[in-house]
Design a protein around this motif. Structure first.
Motif, PDB file in Angstrom:
ATOM      1  N   HIS A  12      49.564  51.896  32.392  1.00  0.00           N
ATOM      2  CA  HIS A  12      48.833  50.863  32.059  1.00  0.00           C
ATOM      3  C   HIS A  12      47.973  50.356  33.243  1.00  0.00           C
ATOM      4  O   HIS A  12      48.385  50.622  34.381  1.00  0.00           O
ATOM      5  N   ARG A  13      46.944  49.943  32.960  1.00  0.00           N
ATOM      6  CA  ARG A  13      45.826  49.617  33.937  1.00  0.00           C
ATOM      7  C   ARG A  13      46.340  48.534  34.934  1.00  0.00           C
ATOM      8  O   ARG A  13      46.358  47.344  34.474  1.00  0.00           O
ATOM      9  N   ASP A  16      44.121  45.157  34.907  1.00  0.00           N
ATOM     10  CA  ASP A  16      44.228  44.241  33.750  1.00  0.00           C
ATOM     11  C   ASP A  16      44.747  42.989  33.973  1.00  0.00           C
ATOM     12  O   ASP A  16      44.258  41.951  33.381  1.00  0.00           O
ATOM     13  N   VAL A  20      42.562  39.964  32.271  1.00  0.00           N
ATOM     14  CA  VAL A  20      43.059  38.978  31.076  1.00  0.00           C
ATOM     15  C   VAL A  20      43.539  37.462  31.437  1.00  0.00           C
ATOM     16  O   VAL A  20      43.860  36.695  30.643  1.00  0.00           O
ATOM     17  N   GLY A 499      35.222  49.537  33.605  1.00  0.00           N
ATOM     18  CA  GLY A 499      35.690  49.366  32.566  1.00  0.00           C
ATOM     19  C   GLY A 499      36.624  51.174  32.099  1.00  0.00           C
ATOM     20  O   GLY A 499      37.451  50.942  31.464  1.00  0.00           O
TER      21      GLY A 499
ATOM     22  N   LEU B  86      52.603  35.941  31.391  1.00  0.00           N
ATOM     23  CA  LEU B  86      51.478  36.153  30.941  1.00  0.00           C
ATOM     24  C   LEU B  86      51.747  35.778  29.548  1.00  0.00           C
ATOM     25  O   LEU B  86      52.928  35.800  28.997  1.00  0.00           O
ATOM     26  N   GLN B  90      47.772  38.009  26.329  1.00  0.00           N
ATOM     27  CA  GLN B  90      47.402  38.523  27.470  1.00  0.00           C
ATOM     28  C   GLN B  90      48.330  39.678  27.508  1.00  0.00           C
ATOM     29  O   GLN B  90      47.596  41.029  27.865  1.00  0.00           O
ATOM     30  N   PHE B  93      47.186  42.560  25.092  1.00  0.00           N
ATOM     31  CA  PHE B  93      45.935  43.237  25.771  1.00  0.00           C
ATOM     32  C   PHE B  93      46.231  44.247  26.794  1.00  0.00           C
ATOM     33  O   PHE B  93      45.373  45.326  26.667  1.00  0.00           O
ATOM     34  N   TRP B  94      47.073  43.938  27.599  1.00  0.00           N
ATOM     35  CA  TRP B  94      47.258  44.599  28.711  1.00  0.00           C
ATOM     36  C   TRP B  94      48.150  45.872  28.263  1.00  0.00           C
ATOM     37  O   TRP B  94      47.580  47.231  28.477  1.00  0.00           O
ATOM     38  N   ASP B  95      49.164  45.718  27.438  1.00  0.00           N
ATOM     39  CA  ASP B  95      49.927  46.844  26.749  1.00  0.00           C
ATOM     40  C   ASP B  95      49.137  47.688  25.830  1.00  0.00           C
ATOM     41  O   ASP B  95      49.500  48.956  25.943  1.00  0.00           O
ATOM     42  N   GLU B  96      48.136  47.225  25.253  1.00  0.00           N
ATOM     43  CA  GLU B  96      47.697  47.985  24.031  1.00  0.00           C
ATOM     44  C   GLU B  96      46.187  48.582  24.678  1.00  0.00           C
ATOM     45  O   GLU B  96      45.490  48.956  23.924  1.00  0.00           O
ATOM     46  N   HIS B  97      45.790  48.271  25.684  1.00  0.00           N
ATOM     47  CA  HIS B  97      44.743  48.763  26.335  1.00  0.00           C
ATOM     48  C   HIS B  97      43.435  48.025  25.583  1.00  0.00           C
ATOM     49  O   HIS B  97      42.498  48.567  25.104  1.00  0.00           O
ATOM     50  N   LEU B  99      41.230  46.172  26.650  1.00  0.00           N
ATOM     51  CA  LEU B  99      40.024  45.728  27.194  1.00  0.00           C
ATOM     52  C   LEU B  99      39.798  46.935  28.071  1.00  0.00           C
ATOM     53  O   LEU B  99      40.628  47.828  28.797  1.00  0.00           O
ATOM     54  N   GLN B 100      38.421  47.092  28.377  1.00  0.00           N
ATOM     55  CA  GLN B 100      38.076  47.993  29.409  1.00  0.00           C
ATOM     56  C   GLN B 100      37.328  47.249  30.406  1.00  0.00           C
ATOM     57  O   GLN B 100      38.037  47.000  31.401  1.00  0.00           O
ATOM     58  N   THR B 105      37.038  39.770  27.155  1.00  0.00           N
ATOM     59  CA  THR B 105      38.253  39.620  26.991  1.00  0.00           C
ATOM     60  C   THR B 105      38.779  38.427  26.812  1.00  0.00           C
ATOM     61  O   THR B 105      39.612  37.717  25.901  1.00  0.00           O
ATOM     62  N   ASN B 143      41.686  48.918  19.692  1.00  0.00           N
ATOM     63  CA  ASN B 143      42.832  48.376  20.398  1.00  0.00           C
ATOM     64  C   ASN B 143      42.782  46.984  20.692  1.00  0.00           C
ATOM     65  O   ASN B 143      43.861  46.329  21.102  1.00  0.00           O
ATOM     66  N   ALA B 169      54.965  51.111  28.751  1.00  0.00           N
ATOM     67  CA  ALA B 169      53.998  50.335  29.683  1.00  0.00           C
ATOM     68  C   ALA B 169      54.284  50.930  31.206  1.00  0.00           C
ATOM     69  O   ALA B 169      54.837  51.880  31.472  1.00  0.00           O
TER      70      ALA B 169
END
Ligand code: FES
Ligand code: FES
Lengths: 790, 172
Positions: A12-13, A16, A20, A499, B86, B90, B93-97, B99-100, B105, B143, B169
């Motif tokens: 996972h990124r 993020d 977020v 991105g 979080l 939030q 959105f992190w877990d499911e990707h 956002l790019q 977001t 996503n 994750a």
């Protein structure tokens, strides 16, 4: 390479949590003490002479610090905006472009003055008080008419509107005669606004005593901006720092430098104050480069048995009022006109045309969606003419042996096109869909299935090919890896992530190469004051295949040095040292080990081998031996309502092959986004200008239609993996794949749906209005159609 | 010329003197200094500026700061718990990707938080419709929809879902 543990994992990124939480930092989130806001006064006309500019009222307005026009900027800026050769070395003309207009404006939105004020509201107020007297001139808006001998010219005094005319490969009439069926089609690639959600923006601070300039901007390629801007302002690169922080999307429109990238720093120098400009959405739609904007004339022929014989494409490219920095890049559509297939002959010609519109430049895919569109459209038309299934004609003609050199000398590195087609058909349930279609047709249901077997050239690129295309700078990539005494690692790259998730994926590569924990590796990019002397940026799906390899190469240099040092520490010969998952040992005695961190610490100490310098850091520049060539097959399933012309995109299947994968989650995300953009071009988006006045009619999101979540289905993804032989990681690129494949998958599906009405081709965007008209005409004119509508 | 405006932003009382024409989004970004709320258009179409005002999702570019007098505003910066945990959206959105580039977001998370407050168990279609006022150029929304579904499950206490995703994750 150490045993793979991180490469290929769904990590996972790490960027993020910041993004977020509202703690991303985009250009507009920065300011400097004493910063003023800049507003740009722009031409409301597509073509006019500037008779006079009266700044008296504006200069007196509240909060105004300065008003500058062309005559002020020439004091601090020299030269013209850069134009690269790209795929057309010799241009017939490339009008010189200064970042602000002097006596003549040639597109709506061209800057004529700027206002600096204490607040952005004041700057905006004052910009309305500047009075510019114009004498309007005829605007050249239509591609075809622009080429007519009697056409007015885009620039006064120009001989004509021809930018370039280059035939890469001429017709071969003898081969053309071998075809049993021949199809012809004219294909429109409408102008598209790239539309990253974050618009462009620039903040600049000039220090007079130091002669240094710092620029924060939203850019995909900060080092190129530094190179060009330094030239324009006479500031050497060591005194000019360009920082591209978090960037809210680029899609190709943040590669080339823009007028404001010059004007804002120049205004900072002129005024002695830090200056910030943030593009409004209307400014963005009007003045950020557009993508596509082309018309293709295509002719193709095949034998009765479906064997492809020839394809011939002529590209007319609407360059706009000036050449974009990479205007002629999109001519690569010609070089890929043959797509994934064997043809006896491929002929191609590109014609660049000037018009009184904002310049066109790369937009996600840049030339490759256009190539795929024209080729896949031609394949379907040939299939229709031969009464063959579109899947069969593809299968019959796919290139199957690699490396494959195409007619233009490009070498496809690897592929397994049929495998991807098979998988896409399986996921789609192709046979069943065809049956449903047949059943549906009996009931007046217009179901369509559209295929797109796409290929892509990406990973720009080998120095021998790219240095001439940029006019000198080879598109290689750089990376620096620093290992600190206690073993943590910093990696600096010349690519830019906006991105794509490099903060996560590049450390995955480093973790495997160095055998150190992923968490001990930090990635940094986007600041020209850090890392190697030059970085090349992110575009053309190059970051992994070129930048990732630079990271890998620099990491290997580190391992090489650490191995030498480990050998010295073990008092063994270097050849006898094994390195496995971050541990060094003497081959044969794996129980006695030295961890990478121990060796790193030792590298900063005394008693190093003879001639070895302290430290553990390395810079690498990676020059790939070839481009890389991803591919795949997409299938769109649509239902068209003949009463309204509305297209219901029922399913979308994407099978893509981008070689080895570093992080599957991120690859899927890239495909999702790319597919959505291509679908959006197929169905919704179009920049529209009034053909008489040259006014843009799509200057806000009210008129420029961007789809919301409501317009898309869930995309069904599949994947094949054919490693690239071009690089050691076996990777290709995936950033543009979705966009390259999807517009034509949707259009082929619509054409397939409407085939019973005798409709052969549909242009983009396939809006209800356009389709309805076509359906009306077809139903009125053909008995075939009438019958189908009963 | 300037007007007093008193608001509560993310639980903190704020008092400022502002121009009557100052947009709420500029107030939040430039006056209060919370830059997580973004600006993506001039015509109230993109939703990047979405915040909640007294619990309702509002595009903060459509409202003047003075209209927020006495109101309670939550921005993206106010979503996580005090200890930094979080908010489920939030996290999802992190877990499911989901956002790019991340620019859209904050607006999506705020719009989704309102959506889930009105409809804790939305169907996929309801999510897509509920987020119609927000634009994303990067994700194709795939996503984002998944993120909202996953957050809804987590917020409704469905352990199975939350467990599955956080285990997949951060493998590091
Ligand atoms: S900035 Fe408010 S909706 Fe776009
Ligand atoms: S993540 Fe980039 S606009 Fe949505």
């Amino acid at each position: 390479m150490a045993v793979t543990t991180m490469i290929g994992a769904k990590i996972h990124r790490r960027e993020d949590p910041r993004l977020v939480s509202g703690e991303g930092r985009y250009v507009d989130d920065f300011t400097r003490p004493g910063c003023v806001a800049l507003a740009v006064v722009r031409s409301p006309h597509a073509h006019a002479l500037v008779k006079s500019i009266d700044i008296t009222q504006a200069a007196k307005a509240p909060g105004v610090v300065a008003v500058y026009t062309h005559k002020d900027f020439v004091k601090v800026l020299s030269g013209t905006m850069p134009v690269t050769p790209s795929f057309v070395a010799e241009k017939k003309q490339s009008p010189p472009r200064f970042p602000i207009a002097d006596k003549e404006v040639v597109y709506q939105g061209e800057p004529v003055a700027v206002v600096l004020a204490e607040t952005k509201y004041q700057a905006s107020d004052a910009s309305n008080l500047i009075e510019v007297e114009y004498e309007t001139l005829p605007a050249v808006m239509d591609l075809d008419k622009a080429l007519e001998a009697k056409s007015p010219t885009v620039h006064s005094g120009a001989p004509d509107n021809l930018g370039w005319d280059l035939t890469y490969i001429p017709d071969d009439p003898a081969v053309m005669k071998e075809a049993d069926v021949v199809i012809k089609v004219r294909i429109l690639q409408q102008r598209i606004a790239p539309t990253s959600m974050e618009t462009r923006g620039v903040l600049a601070e000039y220090s007079k005593p130091d002669g240094t300039l710092t620029v924060w901007m939203s850019s995909q390629s900060p080092h190129f901006v530094r190179l060009f801007l330094g030239g324009a302002m006479g500031i050497p690169e060591n005194r000019l720092r360009v920082i591209s922080p978090d960037v809210g999307g680029g899609f190709g429109a943040k590669i080339s430098p823009y007028s404001e990238d010059w004007l804002v720093p120049a205004a900072a120098k002129l005024s002695g104050r830090p200056v910030k400009w943030i593009e409004s959405r209307t400014e963005s739609l009007q003045t950020t480069t557009h993508g596509r904007g082309q018309v293709f004339e295509v002719e193709a022929g095949a034998k009765k048995d479906g064997t492809l014989v020839f394809i011939k494409a002529t590209q007319y490219l609407d360059a706009g009022a000036y050449m974009g920095t990479f205007a002629a890049f999109q001519a690569c559509a010609c070089l890929l006109a043959g797509g994934a297939y064997n043809w006896k002959h491929v002929a191609a010609r590109t014609v660049g045309v000037l018009t009184n519109k904002v310049p066109t430049d790369p937009y996600r895919g840049a030339g490759r969606p256009e190539a795929t569109h024209l080729c896949e459209r031609a394949i379907d038309l040939l299939a229709g003419a031969l009464k063959m299934d579109p899947a069969e004609i593809r299968r019959k003609n796919f290139i199957t042996t690699f490396p494959h050199t195409n007619h233009f000398g490009l070498v496809f590195d690897s592929g397994a096109y049929e495998k991807a087609l098979d998988m896409a058909m399986k996921i789609a349930g192709y046979e069943k869909l065809r049956k449903e279609q047949e059943e549906g047709r009996k009931k007046g249901k217009y179901l369509g299935i559209g295929l797109s077997s796409w290929i892509e050239i990406c990973g720009f690129g080998p120095s021998a090919a790219t240095a001439p295309a940029t006019g000198g700078i080879a598109l290689v990539e750089s990376a620096q890896v620093r290992v600190f005494p206690t073993g943590s690692v910093a990696v600096y790259v010349g690519t830019h992530s906006h991105g794509q998730g490099h903060d996560t994926t590049f450390p995955q590569i480093v973790a495997d190469t160095l055998g150190v924990p992923y968490d001990s590796i930090e990635l940094r990019h986007g600041d020209t004051a850090e890392g190697p002397a030059f970085g090349y940026g992110t575009y053309g799906s190059r970051s992994l295949a070129v930048g990732g390899m630079a990271v890998h190469k620099a990491s290997k240099k580190i391992v090489d040095k650490a191995r030498k040092l480990a050998a010295h520490m073990f008092e063994a010969a270097e050849e006898d040292i094994a390195f496995d998952q971050g541990q060094f040992y003497v081959k044969g005695s794996p129980d006695k080990r030295k961890a990478f961190g121990e060796v790193a610490f030792a590298s900063y100490g005394a008693g190093l081998p003879e001639g070895m310098e302290q430290g553990l850091e390395a810079v690498a520049y990676y020059d790939p031996s070839n481009f890389v060539w991803p591919f795949g097959t997409h299938i769109a399933v649509v239902e068209v309502d003949p009463e309204t012309g509305h297209v219901d995109l029922k399913r979308y299947i994407a099978v893509d092959d981008c070689g080895n994968i570093i992080n599957p989650m991120i690859v899927d995300g890239q495909i999702h986004g790319g597919v959505a953009q291509g679908i959006s071009q197929a169905l919704y988006e179009e920049v529209v200008y009034d053909n008489e006045s040259g006014q843009m009619r799509t200057g806000t999101f009210t008129d420029y239609l961007l789809p919301s979540a409501n317009e898309f289905p869930i995309f069904e993804l599949g994947r094949t993996i054919t490693p690239s032989p071009t690089n050691e990681l076996g990777v290709k690129g995936i950033g543009e794949a979705g966009t390259i494949a999807s517009s034509i998958a949707v259009i082929n599906a619509i054409c397939d749906a409407l085939a019973p009405l005798g409709i052969k081709h549909v242009d983009m965007p396939a809006s209800p209005d356009r389709l309805w008209k076509q359906i009306q005409e077809a139903s009125g004119g053909s008995s075939n159609g009438k019958e189908a509508r009963k | 010329m300037k007007h007093k405006v008193a608001t509560t932003v993310n639980g903190q009382r704020r008092e400022h003197e502002v121009e009557p024409r100052l947009l709420l989004v500029h107030y939040l970004r430039d006056v209060v200094g919370l830059t997580g709320t973004h600006i993506g258009c001039d015509t109230s179409q993109c939703g990047a500026c979405t915040v909640t005002v007294d619990g309702k999702a509002v595009k903060s570019c459509t409202m003047f700061a003075v209209q927020a007098e006495g109101k309670s505003i939550t921005t993206i910066e106010g979503m996580a718990a005090k200890d930094g945990t979080l908010h489920p959206l939030q996290q999802a959105f992190w877990d499911e990707h989901g956002l790019q580039c991340g620019f859209c977001t904050p607006g999506f998370i705020m719009a989704a938080s309102y959506l889930l407050s009105q409809n804790p168990n939305p169907t996929e279609d309801e999510i897509r419709q509920g987020l119609e006022g927000n634009l994303c150029r990067c994700t194709g929304y795939v996503n984002i929809v998944k993120s909202v579904q996953s957050a809804a499950k987590a917020m409704n206490g469905s352990k199975a879902n939350a467990g599955e995703h956080s285990a997949a994750a951060r493998r590091s």
